[in-house]
Design an enzyme around this catalytic site. Structure first.
Site, short mmCIF file in Angstrom:
data_model
loop_
_atom_site.label_atom_id
_atom_site.label_comp_id
_atom_site.label_asym_id
_atom_site.label_seq_id
_atom_site.Cartn_x
_atom_site.Cartn_y
_atom_site.Cartn_z
N ASP A 67 0.82 -1.22 0.00
CA ASP A 67 0.00 0.00 0.00
C ASP A 67 0.85 1.27 0.00
OD1 ASP A 67 0.94 -0.44 2.62
OD2 ASP A 67 -1.01 -1.11 3.34
N ASN A 136 -7.42 -2.85 14.36
CA ASN A 136 -8.81 -3.16 14.01
C ASN A 136 -8.90 -4.38 13.09
OD1 ASN A 136 -7.83 -2.20 11.60
ND2 ASN A 136 -9.27 -0.49 11.41
N HIS A 138 -7.15 -4.82 10.27
CA HIS A 138 -6.90 -4.60 8.84
C HIS A 138 -5.63 -5.31 8.39
CE1 HIS A 138 -4.60 -0.51 9.56
NE2 HIS A 138 -3.74 -1.49 9.45
N GLU A 143 -9.51 -2.08 5.37
CA GLU A 143 -10.12 -1.80 6.67
C GLU A 143 -11.36 -2.67 6.86
OE1 GLU A 143 -8.47 -0.11 8.70
OE2 GLU A 143 -7.71 1.79 7.90
C1 F6R Z 1 1.34 -1.32 6.04
C2 F6R Z 1 0.23 -2.26 6.20
C3 F6R Z 1 -0.58 -2.25 7.45
C4 F6R Z 1 0.29 -2.50 8.69
C5 F6R Z 1 -0.56 -2.44 9.96
C6 F6R Z 1 0.28 -2.66 11.20
O1 F6R Z 1 1.98 -1.51 4.78
O2 F6R Z 1 -0.02 -3.01 5.30
O3 F6R Z 1 -1.59 -3.22 7.37
O4 F6R Z 1 0.89 -3.76 8.56
O5 F6R Z 1 -1.19 -1.20 10.04
O6 F6R Z 1 1.16 -1.60 11.35
P1 F6R Z 1 2.32 -1.62 12.45
O7 F6R Z 1 3.26 -2.69 12.06
O8 F6R Z 1 2.96 -0.25 12.35
O9 F6R Z 1 1.65 -1.87 13.75
#
Ligand code: F6R
Length: 250
Positions: A67, A136, A138, A143
């Site tokens: 992303d 959450n 995701h 999301e």
């Molecule tokens: C980012 C992504 C998100 C993160 C998630 C956890 O490329 O795909 O799904 O993996 O938000 O983020 P952290 O590792 O910062 O807790």
């Protein structure tokens, strides 16, 4: 699917780097899909160290990021382009021609999404998709509510995600929208490895592993995947009860 629980973040990161390295050894031209965020930093450090110490080469592999924020040019300090350059791509011998991060500043974001999805297909599909998980539930920026059959598209970020990620934007909330590969794009990967660390992920992990398979918990979709592993540290596994195994390899 029984998650594998490691004692702490460092051990989890080493185990994740092992999975990537062994895929590379088995298939040097493998296609990877990989995340940003805090969770994979230890894995990237481990991979960069193996490149330096043991000559582990990434030169023939292909990489797709999951992303990117919409509206951020690739040189914006909070962009995932910059993150990847600093933490991984710039520290190993990847071939820039084989590295793909969605362009958040593309004049036609829809066309960018279609082109990204096409590039994944043309590459032969993803061999190993490494994921983090949001508080959450995701995955990527899919999301809660993201359709299980979605492909790469422009998505709206949850308010909670924008607040959690505000640290990258000097306290301002993160952008409202992003480009994210879809749920189906992730599920099409031949192998999926989800990493989670810290107590603030415990509820999302428990919902993904033990709750209903539902679009309200995007990571729960992975339970339908034939080749998925969850690598957790003890804190992230703390709401799981007995459904996790200590230490078994993925
Ligand atoms: C980012 C992504 C998100 C993160 C998630 C956890 O490329 O795909 O799904 O993996 O938000 O983020 P952290 O590792 O910062 O807790």
């Amino acid at each position: 699917m029984r998650p594998r629980v490691l004692p702490d973040y460092e051990t989890m990161s080493t185990a994740a780097a092992d999975v990537v390295a062994s895929k590379l050894r088995e298939k040097p031209h493998a296609v990877f899909m990989i995340p940003t965020g805090t969770t994979p930093l230890g894995m990237y450090r481990g991979l960069a160290a193996r490149h330096e110490r043991e000559g582990l080469s990434f030169a023939r592999a292909t990489f797709f990021n999951l992303d990117e924020y919409l509206g951020l040019p690739p040189d914006h300090p909070a962009s995932y382009h910059v993150y990847m350059q600093e933490n991984f791509y710039g520290r190993v011998d990847v071939d820039p021609e084989r590295v793909h991060v969605p362009d958040g500043s593309a004049p036609d974001p829809e066309a960018e999404c279609e082109q990204y999805e096409r590039a994944i297909r043309v590459s032969g599909g993803v061999d190993l998709c490494v994921l983090g998980i949001g508080r959450n539930g995701h995955i990527g920026f899919n999301e809660p509510g993201a359709p299980f059959d979605s492909r790469t598209r422009v998505v709206r970020l949850a308010e909670t995600t924008r607040r959690v990620n505000a640290t990258d934007f000097e306290g301002e909330r993160a952008p409202e929208r992003a480009i994210s590969v879809g749920m189906r794009t992730i599920s099409d990967s031949r192998k999926v490895l989800l990493l989670a660390s810290g107590a603030n992920k415990a509820r999302a992990v428990a919902a993904a592993v033990g709750g209903e398979v539902s679009e309200e918990v995007p990571a729960s979709a992975l339970r339908r995947h034939p080749n998925v592993s969850f690598l957790l540290d003890r804190d992230a596994a703390s709401a799981l009860g007995d459904s996790a195994s200590e230490g078994e390899p993925p």
